[in-house]
Design an enzyme around this catalytic site. Sequence first.
Site, mmCIF file in Angstrom:
data_model
loop_
_atom_site.group_PDB
_atom_site.id
_atom_site.type_symbol
_atom_site.label_atom_id
_atom_site.label_comp_id
_atom_site.label_asym_id
_atom_site.label_seq_id
_atom_site.Cartn_x
_atom_site.Cartn_y
_atom_site.Cartn_z
ATOM 1 N N TRP A 1 -3.634 11.065 3.019
ATOM 2 C CA TRP A 1 -3.860 10.180 4.812
ATOM 3 C C TRP A 1 -3.339 10.128 5.570
ATOM 4 O O TRP A 1 -2.883 9.640 5.151
ATOM 5 C CB TRP A 1 -4.993 9.145 4.039
ATOM 6 C CG TRP A 1 -5.850 8.988 5.031
ATOM 7 C CD1 TRP A 1 -6.228 9.855 5.591
ATOM 8 C CD2 TRP A 1 -6.516 7.551 5.984
ATOM 9 N NE1 TRP A 1 -7.807 8.820 7.013
ATOM 10 C CE2 TRP A 1 -7.228 7.904 6.328
ATOM 11 C CE3 TRP A 1 -5.539 6.196 5.087
ATOM 12 C CZ2 TRP A 1 -7.621 6.506 7.449
ATOM 13 C CZ3 TRP A 1 -6.286 5.229 5.871
ATOM 14 C CH2 TRP A 1 -7.225 5.523 6.476
ATOM 15 N N ASP B 1 -5.732 3.104 -3.437
ATOM 16 C CA ASP B 1 -6.651 3.173 -1.555
ATOM 17 C C ASP B 1 -7.845 4.250 -3.138
ATOM 18 O O ASP B 1 -8.054 4.372 -3.027
ATOM 19 C CB ASP B 1 -6.182 4.231 -1.107
ATOM 20 C CG ASP B 1 -6.844 4.324 0.293
ATOM 21 O OD1 ASP B 1 -8.213 3.750 -0.091
ATOM 22 O OD2 ASP B 1 -6.162 4.926 0.945
ATOM 23 N N LYS C 1 -17.336 4.813 3.720
ATOM 24 C CA LYS C 1 -17.864 6.328 3.029
ATOM 25 C C LYS C 1 -19.181 6.224 2.247
ATOM 26 O O LYS C 1 -20.294 7.074 2.234
ATOM 27 C CB LYS C 1 -17.321 7.936 2.751
ATOM 28 C CG LYS C 1 -15.656 6.848 3.183
ATOM 29 C CD LYS C 1 -15.749 8.343 4.405
ATOM 30 C CE LYS C 1 -14.262 7.421 5.204
ATOM 31 N NZ LYS C 1 -13.803 8.876 6.176
HETATM 32 C C1 PLP Z 1 -8.002 8.122 2.187
HETATM 33 C C2 PLP Z 1 -8.678 7.251 2.886
HETATM 34 N N1 PLP Z 1 -7.906 5.501 2.990
HETATM 35 C C3 PLP Z 1 -8.585 4.745 3.713
HETATM 36 C C4 PLP Z 1 -9.493 4.381 4.549
HETATM 37 C C5 PLP Z 1 -10.526 3.620 5.112
HETATM 38 O O1 PLP Z 1 -11.237 3.647 5.514
HETATM 39 P P1 PLP Z 1 -11.859 2.345 6.736
HETATM 40 O O2 PLP Z 1 -12.711 3.502 7.515
HETATM 41 O O3 PLP Z 1 -12.540 2.075 5.498
HETATM 42 O O4 PLP Z 1 -10.856 1.708 6.906
HETATM 43 C C6 PLP Z 1 -9.726 6.674 4.302
HETATM 44 C C7 PLP Z 1 -11.061 6.902 5.907
HETATM 45 O O5 PLP Z 1 -11.286 7.644 6.482
HETATM 46 C C8 PLP Z 1 -9.095 7.423 4.000
HETATM 47 O O6 PLP Z 1 -10.015 8.779 3.774
#
Ligand code: PLP
Length: 393
Positions: A127, A208, A243
């Site tokens: 990510w 994660d 999500k």
């Molecule tokens: C792999 C991954 N980790 C963490 C997050 C973080 O999400 P948040 O919006 O809750 O900070 C995302 C968001 O796109 C993600 O794709």
Amino acid sequence: MFEKFSLVPPDPILKLIVEHKNDTRSNKIDLGVGVFRDASGKTPIMGVVKEAERYLLDTQQSKAYIGLAGDADFNLAMQNLILDQSVTDDRFATIQTAGGSTSLRVAIELIRKSTKDLTVWVSEPTWNNHIPILDSVGVNVDIYPYYDVINNQLNFEGFIECLNNIPSGDVVLLHACCHNPTGMDPTPEQWQEITEVIAKRKIIPLIDNAYQGLANGLSEDAFAIKLMAEKVDEMLIASSCSKNFGLYRDRAGTLTIVSENAKTNLHARSHALKIIRTMCSVPPDHGCAVVSHILNNNELRDRWIIELGEVKDRLKEMRVLLNQALNDRTADFDSSHLTKANGMFSYLGVNSEQVQEMKIKHGVYMEGAGRINLAGITKENVNALADAIIDVL
Ligand SMILES: Cc1ncc(COP(=O)(O)O)c(C=O)c1O
């Protein structure tokens, strides 16, 4: 003071959003930004979320600060969701965070506080906010092989070989499911092997967990987390409700700390709380209060599972649809990996020139490495999308 600053280039994905917005073509397709879209192209608010918000509006009596660790009912409900059981074991502590990103940040700050010279290993690719978060805390970062871009599959041998050479005590950042950006997850058997190596070599997993429920179901998607929690002494789990509850802007998430015993857990938790205190004083409440009300109410929880199932099914359906549309047009492009991957994203299997060409010529927007968000596909645009892909191949 400020004259010393040069301009920070815009985040590529945010830049893409602006470019898409400014594109006047009516047939443009947005496969870039990482939010869910329904069949009509909207990012909906879940029905259960609306209902929980109405409940909070009617019953909430105060906006006074919540505690540093957040709401205990929310934390326990999230811990049960992640670990899939009624956890009373005092090796676990879950605290409320402002989404998954803050959870990751707190986790990494905690890691750095404990040991200054360890390395955090991330998948290649990962990510696009992982490395910036790690860099901003100042930990060493290295990469482990994860995805074979030639064959559009997991590079499992490379992954395991690297794990076998990671020094004990280093941290490995793993995606619980719906790997972002490739969508390609290890199988349960592969997770067993990964867990064995991690446990044997005393590597610390930082998991994660941003997409639980979007791959194969709530319990199935937590398979790796549950397995590792049983087998390793220490681990960290950063969960996001962005999500799976569609609460992106409301910033709801948790950090779960797993440690060797109750004493080390209490101590580690106290340091995580100290980090939160200096970061945002106390966590935000609204999104987590919504999640707590849903998870702690049997009827709403059941309805949430159905709504989340619809999100998961739509993503799967769009994978099948695009693969079929491409197969109908050519036998030369193997897109079967689309149906083997999970969640919102996949690498399409095109290069960066082809990504640019699709944007300029066809108004199809995706991240530079060819990551597509399956939720941007509809029954109405899938044929035009397949035509555009075939045209640039
Ligand atoms: C792999 C991954 N980790 C963490 C997050 C973080 O999400 P948040 O919006 O809750 O900070 C995302 C968001 O796109 C993600 O794709």
